[in-house]
Write an enzyme that holds these catalytic residues in place. Structure first.
Site, PDB file in Angstrom:
ATOM      1  N   ASP A 291       2.084 -17.478 -21.558  1.00 41.93           N
ATOM      2  CA  ASP A 291       1.599 -18.467 -20.589  1.00 41.93           C
ATOM      3  C   ASP A 291       0.076 -18.597 -20.603  1.00 41.93           C
ATOM      4  O   ASP A 291      -0.473 -19.527 -20.019  1.00 41.93           O
ATOM      5  CB  ASP A 291       2.038 -18.095 -19.165  1.00 41.93           C
ATOM      6  CG  ASP A 291       3.512 -18.343 -18.935  1.00 41.93           C
ATOM      7  OD1 ASP A 291       4.058 -19.253 -19.572  1.00 41.93           O
ATOM      8  OD2 ASP A 291       4.122 -17.619 -18.130  1.00 41.93           O
TER       9      ASP A 291
ATOM     10  N   ASP B  98       6.084 -22.145 -11.305  1.00 40.43           N
ATOM     11  CA  ASP B  98       7.327 -21.495 -11.703  1.00 40.43           C
ATOM     12  C   ASP B  98       8.254 -21.448 -10.497  1.00 40.43           C
ATOM     13  O   ASP B  98       7.791 -21.460  -9.346  1.00 40.43           O
ATOM     14  CB  ASP B  98       7.063 -20.061 -12.169  1.00 40.43           C
ATOM     15  CG  ASP B  98       6.401 -20.024 -13.540  1.00 40.43           C
ATOM     16  OD1 ASP B  98       6.673 -20.926 -14.338  1.00 40.43           O
ATOM     17  OD2 ASP B  98       5.619 -19.090 -13.790  1.00 40.43           O
TER      18      ASP B  98
ATOM     19  N   ASP C 152       3.141 -16.178 -15.770  1.00 42.39           N
ATOM     20  CA  ASP C 152       3.166 -14.716 -15.677  1.00 42.39           C
ATOM     21  C   ASP C 152       3.246 -14.026 -17.030  1.00 42.39           C
ATOM     22  O   ASP C 152       2.862 -12.882 -17.173  1.00 42.39           O
ATOM     23  CB  ASP C 152       4.328 -14.246 -14.788  1.00 42.39           C
ATOM     24  CG  ASP C 152       5.676 -14.790 -15.240  1.00 42.39           C
ATOM     25  OD1 ASP C 152       5.743 -15.396 -16.322  1.00 42.39           O
ATOM     26  OD2 ASP C 152       6.661 -14.606 -14.500  1.00 42.39           O
TER      27      ASP C 152
END
Length: 871
Positions: free
Chosen positions: A616, A333, A612
């Site tokens: 996910d 990310d 997170d």
């Protein structure tokens, strides 16, 4: 108390707590003392005596003890007191070995307990009128807690407020579909657990929505606590490498037993006393079988996990330590991992204005109104007191609340003036959040979220000017959120996206900066040196993501960025064909992450993936190494991941890969050391029996060598520091065996070397000292000390003199301890006599020293040869 059958006010009265202020510190402390910590009772740990007894479960150890007892009984019937020495010493050595095993086991358990405490769950609780984050085990009945999507529910609780709430309760009910929840439901007493819509239960998770609840049961007083099958504790699991080594140990054990059987038969035919040759054969089997190898690997893994934890990578699953060394792709990310996650709102734009405004304490009335709406549509918390700023919640939201505060509009004041009447919580599929308020006599739905999503749902507002501003902000690497409103005729009783989040009026944009972490560019460079492909995955605009990716080196010439829309149009085959050229994925959903993982895995790559959010979790499970965020990550994401980054930092993943490679290297060194030396012991005794019809070592001498050289040097070798060039090698293929790159051949040759030099020592000792005892003393000395020297040879595939012979302090101390034990037995007359050793002529000691050191030049030549062959 049947909280589900009671009204909210009744439950609060029963628990003596205010929903606004919560418990005070004294009340919480008193209840913690009364009810105990909020934790399930663990299965009792093994006592020292139980662990000690477990060390004697090995069949060969039991046979050896029986043989020693028989020898002791025979000695009782004889006249020679010296016959007592051998069985007594064998028993003493077996007991010492067992103690070493208990110490190793205790070290591993303490390491795992320390890691469990690092990954302990937390809870958002209101105490004394303020919101705090505490360890979940400190919760008590009566605590007021806040929960949102992705949180693990820390205790049984009665809902006080709920918004679009659902809970995943399969652990209790077996239902695979999340259960819808409503704080206002009244449930009949005796209703089954699955029908209690106004309750949340410990051990389950929040699938969607938001809630405020009061804790009604903790620890063993929860529904989870009543399920006895969950109280037995976790079963011990082995990593794939440990399983392979255990299997290898069995194969080597069978080979050693076969060799020992031949030795036993040869000894009998040569006229060696039955009990003596039997004990020699069994002692050799005990010494040669590497039954402790999986245990030593566990110690090395647990020590490595502690090192990783100190560097902010908390590994939850042992196999991840092995897999880390294979990582060849890291999908990360952007926000908070590659960037600082210190969101600061720096710019705002109101639709149809000529220009955007920088955020200050004196913004225009239009911008203040925009910030007011944006702040009302936030769940975070921003407070300023004498200690400074306190931010709780999503960094994007807290940056909005900080800008609102700067303009004289604290979030708490806004929420009192314009209370939330309904809401649709944020989720990463919609990329939107909506709240409903009464503002200036009108009922307004306020929606914030991704610009492209809001623009597609808007029917009013100057979208053209906004689109130009979005591009301008993205080019400055700003993250952009759009704010829109919709006037409603009444407060919706059942707020849904398809009714509230349509026909919106776009009112403006807010742009926030999240600068790259200072260490991100260096970490990306280290990745590339290590043959690892870094990939950025983000929900941000493609222009913003690409700007950051180029800045830190993820995006190179020839690489491209792909949006979620473009990805959705690709077939799986097209994605697999082009995946190596894509460096940035922008505006992607959690489902897209799974496709990206599978595309890389289809190319034979080992993928690490960060995440997170609750959505996910599937991608984290699908990845070879799932990495959850420790700060911003949900409890569900942490539960699905193999590793948690306690600082949410990309550089921490790279450091963890480095440690993973180093740990695997060390395990390989230990395996090579133990197997090479053990093979040497078997070959030595086997060929001596064939040549001289006599064992070159007595049973107690073999066991003493095993005690002196197997445990301490092996563990110390496993603590070797990570080699400097470990991140300049290509990633190890995940299906590569531990004996790859001629390692199995090298171990076999080492065994031959140790067998040969021990036989030479025995032959020269017999000749020079003029007795079998002299030969055995020389063989014992050379076998033991050459193994100590070998532990230094195994420190690296590079020259020992290049890395510095004494760079491993733990190994230096272990080698000194092993040498001290050998010399103690050799030089102290009573011990020397007990172990059947004699003093040797001075010349023989020099020969023994030379034989012990002969492995050093041979290994240096071998290292050079194999290095050239590999190159």
């Amino acid at each position: 108390m049947q909280a589900y059958a009671m009204g909210k006010e009744e439950v609060l009265k029963e628990l003596d707590v205010s929903p606004k202020a919560g418990l005070d510190v004294q009340q919480a402390a008193g209840r913690l003392q009364k009810y105990g910590p909020n934790a399930l009772r663990e299965a009792p740990k093994k006592t020292f005596l139980q662990r000690f007894a477990a060390q004697f479960k090995d069949v060969m150890i039991i046979i050896l003890i029986i043989a020693a007892v028989i020898s002791f009984v025979i000695a009782l019937g004889g006249d020679d007191a010296s016959e007592f020495f051998e069985p007594v010493l064998i028993l003493a050595i077996v007991i010492l070995n067992a103690l070493m095993g208990v110490i190793q086991e205790s070290k591993a358990e303490k390491a795992m307990d320390a890691l469990k405490s690092l990954s302990a769950p937390h809870a958002r609780v209101i105490r004394g009128g303020a919101e705090n984050i505490i360890d979940a085990k400190e919760l008590v009945p009566g605590d007021i807690i806040r929960l949102e999507a992705g949180d693990m529910i820390p205790a049984d609780c009665r809902l006080l407020e709920s918004a679009s709430l659902s809970s995943e309760e399969s652990a209790l009910t077996g239902e695979s579909v999340p259960a819808e929840k409503d704080a206002d439901e009244r449930i009949d007493e005796g209703a089954p657990l699955g029908d209690r819509k106004n309750m949340l239960y410990s051990g389950c998770s929040v699938s969607a929505g938001r809630a405020v609840a009061v804790v009604t049961g903790t620890g063993m007083d929860t529904e989870m606590g009543l399920i006895s099958k969950l109280l037995s504790g976790e079963e011990e699991t082995r990593t794939p490498l440990q399983e392979k080594l255990a299997g290898l140990g069995k194969i080597l054990g069978i080979a050693a037993l076969a060799a020992c059987s031949v030795i036993f038969v040869i000894g009998l035919l040569a006229g060696t006393p039955l009990i003596s040759i039997f004990m020699t054969a069994v002692s050799l089997a005990v010494s040669a079988i590497p039954e402790g190898l999986p245990a030593i690997v566990t110690v090395i893994l647990s020590i490595g996990m502690q090192v990783m934890a100190r560097k902010n990578a908390v590994v939850r699953k042992l196999p991840a330590v092995e897999t880390l060394g294979c990582a060849s792709v890291i999908c990360s990310d952007k926000t908070g991992t590659l960037t600082q996650n210190k969101m600061t709102l720096v710019r705002a734009y109101v639709c149809a204005d000529d220009h955007a405004e920088d955020i200050s304490s004196e913004n225009s009335e239009k911008v203040r109104t925009l910030l007011k709406y944006a702040a009302l549509c936030c769940d975070g918390s921003f407070r300023v007191d004498e200690k400074g700023e306190t931010r709780i919640g999503d960094p994007t939201e807290t940056s909005i609340l900080a800008a609102s505060y700067l303009n004289g509009m604290p979030a708490d004041d806004l929420r009192k003036e314009y209370p939330r009447l309904a809401e649709i919580p944020f989720d990463s599929d919609r990329k939107l959040m909506t709240t409903v308020h009464r503002i200036d006599g009108r009922i307004l739905a306020v929606t914030k979220g991704a610009y492209d999503v809001i623009a597609s749902r808007s029917t009013a507002g100057d979208s053209d000017s906004c689109a130009r501003q979005v591009n301008a902000m993205c080019e400055d690497a700003l993250r952009v959120l759009a704010i829109a409103v919709r006037e409603l005729p009444e407060v919706p009783s059942d707020p849904r996206s398809d009714t509230l989040e349509r026909e919106l009026t776009l009112i403006g944009l807010v742009g926030m900066i999240d600068p790259p972490r200072a260490e991100a560019a260096e970490a990306v460079h280290r990745c590339r040196e290590a043959g690892i492909k870094p990939v950025m995955i983000t929900g941000d605009h493609a222009v913003t993501a690409s700007a950051i990716a180029r800045q830190i080196g993820i995006m190179q010439p020839g690489d491209r960025a792909v949006t979620g829309v473009q990805l959705g149009k690709m077939t799986d085959d097209e994605l697999k064909a082009g995946v190596r050229d894509i460096a940035v994925y922008a505006r992607v959903s959690p489902e897209d992450k799974i496709r990206i993982v599978h595309a890389w895995q289809s190319q034979g790559e080992t993928v690490a993936m960060t995440g997170d959010g609750v959505n996910d979790a599937p991608a984290l499970k699908a990845a070879d190494i799932g990495c959850a965020m420790g700060i911003t990550g949900t409890d569900v994401a942490k539960g699905a991941a193999a590793m948690t980054l306690s600082d949410d930092n990309f550089a921490t993943i790279v450091d963890a890969v480095r440690e993973g490679r180093g740990i695997y290297d060390n395990i390989r060194k230990v395996v090579g050391y133990l197997l090479g030396t053990n093979i040497g012991e078997v070959l030595c005794v086997f060929f001596a029996m064939l040549i001289w019809k006599q064992s070159p070592l007595l049973s107690m001498q073999l066991l003493l060598v095993n005690l002196a050289t197997d445990s301490l040097p092996a563990i110390a070798l496993g603590m070797e520091k990570v080699e400097d060039d470990v991140m300049k090698r290509s990633p190890r293929p995940k299906n590569e065996g531990i004996f790859a790159h001629h390692f199995g051949l090298r171990i076999g040759l080492q065994g031959v070397l140790f067998g040969a030099i021990t036989l030479i020592a025995y032959a020269l000792g017999r000749s020079i000292a003029g007795s079998v005892e002299g030969g055995r003393t020389a063989a014992f000395l050379v076998l033991a000390m050459s193994q100590v020297v070998q532990s230094f040879n195994m420190r690296s595939d590079k020259s020992l003199f290049r890395i510095g012979p004494f760079g491993n302090r733990a190994l230096n101390l272990a080698a000194l301890a092993s040498a001290a034990l050998v010399l103690l037995v050799l030089l102290v007359p009573p011990l020397r006599l007990a172990f059947g050793l004699v003093l040797l002529p001075s010349k023989m000691y020099l020969i023994c020293a030379a034989l012990c050191l002969v492995s050093v030049p041979i290994h240096e030549i071998a290292k050079c040869f194999f290095a050239r062959k590999e190159h």
